[in-house]
Design an enzyme around this catalytic site. Sequence first.
Site, PDB file in Angstrom:
ATOM      1  N   TYR A  54      98.049 -42.293 114.238  1.00 45.23           N
ATOM      2  CA  TYR A  54      97.314 -43.286 113.740  1.00 45.23           C
ATOM      3  C   TYR A  54      95.734 -43.230 113.824  1.00 45.23           C
ATOM      4  O   TYR A  54      95.251 -42.509 114.815  1.00 45.23           O
ATOM      5  CB  TYR A  54      97.434 -44.592 114.885  1.00 45.23           C
ATOM      6  CG  TYR A  54      98.459 -45.755 114.139  1.00 45.23           C
ATOM      7  CD1 TYR A  54      97.485 -46.540 113.132  1.00 45.23           C
ATOM      8  CD2 TYR A  54      99.820 -46.026 114.383  1.00 45.23           C
ATOM      9  CE1 TYR A  54      98.295 -47.471 112.804  1.00 45.23           C
ATOM     10  CE2 TYR A  54     100.486 -46.878 114.041  1.00 45.23           C
ATOM     11  CZ  TYR A  54      99.834 -48.007 113.067  1.00 45.23           C
ATOM     12  OH  TYR A  54     100.438 -48.803 112.308  1.00 45.23           O
ATOM     13  N   GLU A  56      92.897 -45.710 112.772  1.00 47.70           N
ATOM     14  CA  GLU A  56      92.474 -47.072 112.050  1.00 47.70           C
ATOM     15  C   GLU A  56      90.821 -46.679 112.262  1.00 47.70           C
ATOM     16  O   GLU A  56      90.279 -46.467 113.448  1.00 47.70           O
ATOM     17  CB  GLU A  56      92.960 -48.159 112.719  1.00 47.70           C
ATOM     18  CG  GLU A  56      94.119 -48.745 112.268  1.00 47.70           C
ATOM     19  CD  GLU A  56      94.936 -49.563 113.301  1.00 47.70           C
ATOM     20  OE1 GLU A  56      94.521 -49.177 114.635  1.00 47.70           O
ATOM     21  OE2 GLU A  56      95.419 -50.473 112.920  1.00 47.70           O
ATOM     22  N   ASP A 199      88.438 -48.882  86.399  1.00 49.18           N
ATOM     23  CA  ASP A 199      89.598 -48.381  86.901  1.00 49.18           C
ATOM     24  C   ASP A 199      89.980 -47.017  86.186  1.00 49.18           C
ATOM     25  O   ASP A 199      90.641 -47.342  84.978  1.00 49.18           O
ATOM     26  CB  ASP A 199      90.635 -49.237  86.958  1.00 49.18           C
ATOM     27  CG  ASP A 199      91.897 -49.014  87.843  1.00 49.18           C
ATOM     28  OD1 ASP A 199      92.069 -47.869  88.006  1.00 49.18           O
ATOM     29  OD2 ASP A 199      92.883 -49.969  87.930  1.00 49.18           O
ATOM     30  N   THR A 225      93.502 -43.872  90.806  1.00 45.45           N
ATOM     31  CA  THR A 225      94.823 -43.080  91.425  1.00 45.45           C
ATOM     32  C   THR A 225      94.500 -41.582  91.930  1.00 45.45           C
ATOM     33  O   THR A 225      93.806 -41.300  91.104  1.00 45.45           O
ATOM     34  CB  THR A 225      96.037 -43.391  90.837  1.00 45.45           C
ATOM     35  OG1 THR A 225      95.878 -42.731  89.521  1.00 45.45           O
ATOM     36  CG2 THR A 225      96.490 -44.890  91.084  1.00 45.45           C
ATOM     37  N   LYS A 228      97.864 -39.192  89.218  1.00 46.36           N
ATOM     38  CA  LYS A 228      98.113 -39.222  87.828  1.00 46.36           C
ATOM     39  C   LYS A 228      97.579 -38.003  87.308  1.00 46.36           C
ATOM     40  O   LYS A 228      97.923 -36.807  87.937  1.00 46.36           O
ATOM     41  CB  LYS A 228      97.680 -40.492  87.207  1.00 46.36           C
ATOM     42  CG  LYS A 228      98.394 -41.767  87.625  1.00 46.36           C
ATOM     43  CD  LYS A 228      98.014 -42.989  87.161  1.00 46.36           C
ATOM     44  CE  LYS A 228      99.096 -44.154  87.669  1.00 46.36           C
ATOM     45  NZ  LYS A 228      98.535 -45.391  87.321  1.00 46.36           N
ATOM     46  N   ARG A 234     100.517 -39.352  95.845  1.00 43.96           N
ATOM     47  CA  ARG A 234     100.535 -40.751  95.238  1.00 43.96           C
ATOM     48  C   ARG A 234      99.310 -41.441  96.364  1.00 43.96           C
ATOM     49  O   ARG A 234      99.339 -41.296  97.675  1.00 43.96           O
ATOM     50  CB  ARG A 234     101.791 -41.441  95.716  1.00 43.96           C
ATOM     51  CG  ARG A 234     103.080 -40.755  95.135  1.00 43.96           C
ATOM     52  CD  ARG A 234     104.181 -41.808  94.962  1.00 43.96           C
ATOM     53  NE  ARG A 234     103.668 -42.603  94.012  1.00 43.96           N
ATOM     54  CZ  ARG A 234     104.026 -42.246  92.934  1.00 43.96           C
ATOM     55  NH1 ARG A 234     104.285 -41.054  92.240  1.00 43.96           N
ATOM     56  NH2 ARG A 234     103.649 -43.038  91.559  1.00 43.96           N
TER      57      ARG A 234
HETATM   58  C1  LIG Z   1      98.425 -46.675  87.879  1.00 47.83           C
HETATM   59  C2  LIG Z   1      97.379 -47.668  87.743  1.00 47.83           C
HETATM   60  C3  LIG Z   1      97.134 -48.465  88.995  1.00 47.83           C
HETATM   61  C4  LIG Z   1      98.128 -48.681  90.129  1.00 47.83           C
HETATM   62  O1  LIG Z   1      98.572 -47.694  90.670  1.00 47.83           O
HETATM   63  P1  LIG Z   1      99.613 -47.579  91.762  1.00 47.83           P
HETATM   64  O2  LIG Z   1      99.289 -46.331  92.851  1.00 47.83           O
HETATM   65  O3  LIG Z   1     100.981 -47.512  91.230  1.00 47.83           O
HETATM   66  O4  LIG Z   1      99.492 -48.724  92.875  1.00 47.83           O
HETATM   67  C5  LIG Z   1      96.206 -49.392  89.026  1.00 47.83           C
HETATM   68  N1  LIG Z   1      95.375 -49.295  88.097  1.00 47.83           N
HETATM   69  C6  LIG Z   1      95.541 -48.540  86.532  1.00 47.83           C
HETATM   70  C7  LIG Z   1      94.763 -48.740  85.597  1.00 47.83           C
HETATM   71  C8  LIG Z   1      96.764 -47.477  86.741  1.00 47.83           C
HETATM   72  O5  LIG Z   1      97.069 -46.876  85.714  1.00 47.83           O
END
Ligand SMILES: *Cc1c(COP(=O)(O)O)cnc(C)c1O
Length: 414
Positions: A54, A56, A199, A225, A228, A234
């Site tokens: 933990y 935090e 994003d 993220t 990807k 993840r």
């Molecule tokens: C994949 C994605 C997310 C969410 O990611 P998670 O890890 O699945 O919560 C948010 N914004 C965009 C643009 C994404 O492609």
Amino acid sequence: MNTYRSLKESDKAAYDALRGEMKREEQGLELIASENTVSPAVLDALGSVFTNKYSEGYPGNRYYGGQQYTDIIETLAIDRVKTLFGAEHANVQPLSGASANLAAYAAVLAPGDTVLGMDLSHGGHLTHGHPVTLPAKVYRFVRYQTEADGTIDYDTLEALAIAEKPKLMLAGFSSYTRQLDYERFTAIAKKVGAISMMDMAHIAGMIAGEALPSPVPYFDIVTATTHKTLRGPRGGLILCKEPFAKAIDKAVFPGVQGGPHMHMVLAKAVAFGEALRPEFKIYAHQILENAKALEAEFVSLGYAIVFGKTENHMLLIDTVKSRGVSGKDAQAWLDLSGISINKNVLPDDPRGPLDPSGIRIGVPAVTTRGMKEGEMRQIAGWIDRALRSGGKKRALGAIRKEVKTLCKAFPIYR
Ligand SMILES: *Cc1c(COP(=O)(O)O)cnc(C)c1O
């Protein structure tokens, strides 16, 4: 490769499912645009004892004791990702892309504030204000769309921003293939007094590998993220300009999360280290070449490419228009061929999200396996055969055999 001996001895059912998934990944083509295949080093980090701890708080300022090593790895992850993207501040604790976005909203918005975000069927993400999400119930999202040629009209966007007076202007997408004009987007935000946020979840790895331009110099806040194109575990990530640093950190913890997942933070540090190596630039550029090769083959086979063309790692195809096959059938038939893609809604799709008009195809995972332009042409051919098969099991089984042979030549974990 890990043999998972302890798991095998203690829990046969769990072990069997794991073996099944390993085989599925090894013997099939992963063309889901949001997926990738991490390195053995990242897998090691994820399976480490840091899952026990933990922590935090933030490095040097934690609630519990015993933080000598968590401080080291979180600082390492922060320093590496700041170098990777040239960012002023980084928070590596978000548990996912959705929690990164939630924290970013919480950092700069009050309930009821207006946000401009991209419409889901035009490529935006659920977390960008889709009515089914919690943020859409807390904030007032106004969604912008793409034009018939697949681009965003920035004059229209500017007029919308002037009319709606958003507190936050959100760029970014998960099913869109064109490059955004970061300079123009952030200039509009500045003009209307909005905070700008990008994003970059899907394209973070392409940006890290310098295959795509970076939004980081332009935007106040950039979320991502890490699993990807960035090819890490993840997880989520927030980068921001210094004036937003305190608010972002407070919003992540204690705002929307509890203890960070330190095994994931370790794995992020490892993945960021990999992305800093020269090989990662070659990888990112190959993704772009592969996407273009795949697209060229589909064009020559007469397919309707959505948004005009691809400028990143994915393409969207109108399967109804191209072959009279719905997205749902295409996905099911390709699954039986050993090819994973996802059905996808298209702009103003007359069909519902459960059986939309098209599919999305991405090349990050097959590029990680070492596949190049030649394999992309082969893949397009298989997809075309599957879509022309009428779903006949024998035809799909024959494709699956050929897919398996190709996969054997490109092992994931040796
Ligand atoms: C994949 C994605 C997310 C969410 O990611 P998670 O890890 O699945 O919560 C948010 N914004 C965009 C643009 C994404 O492609």
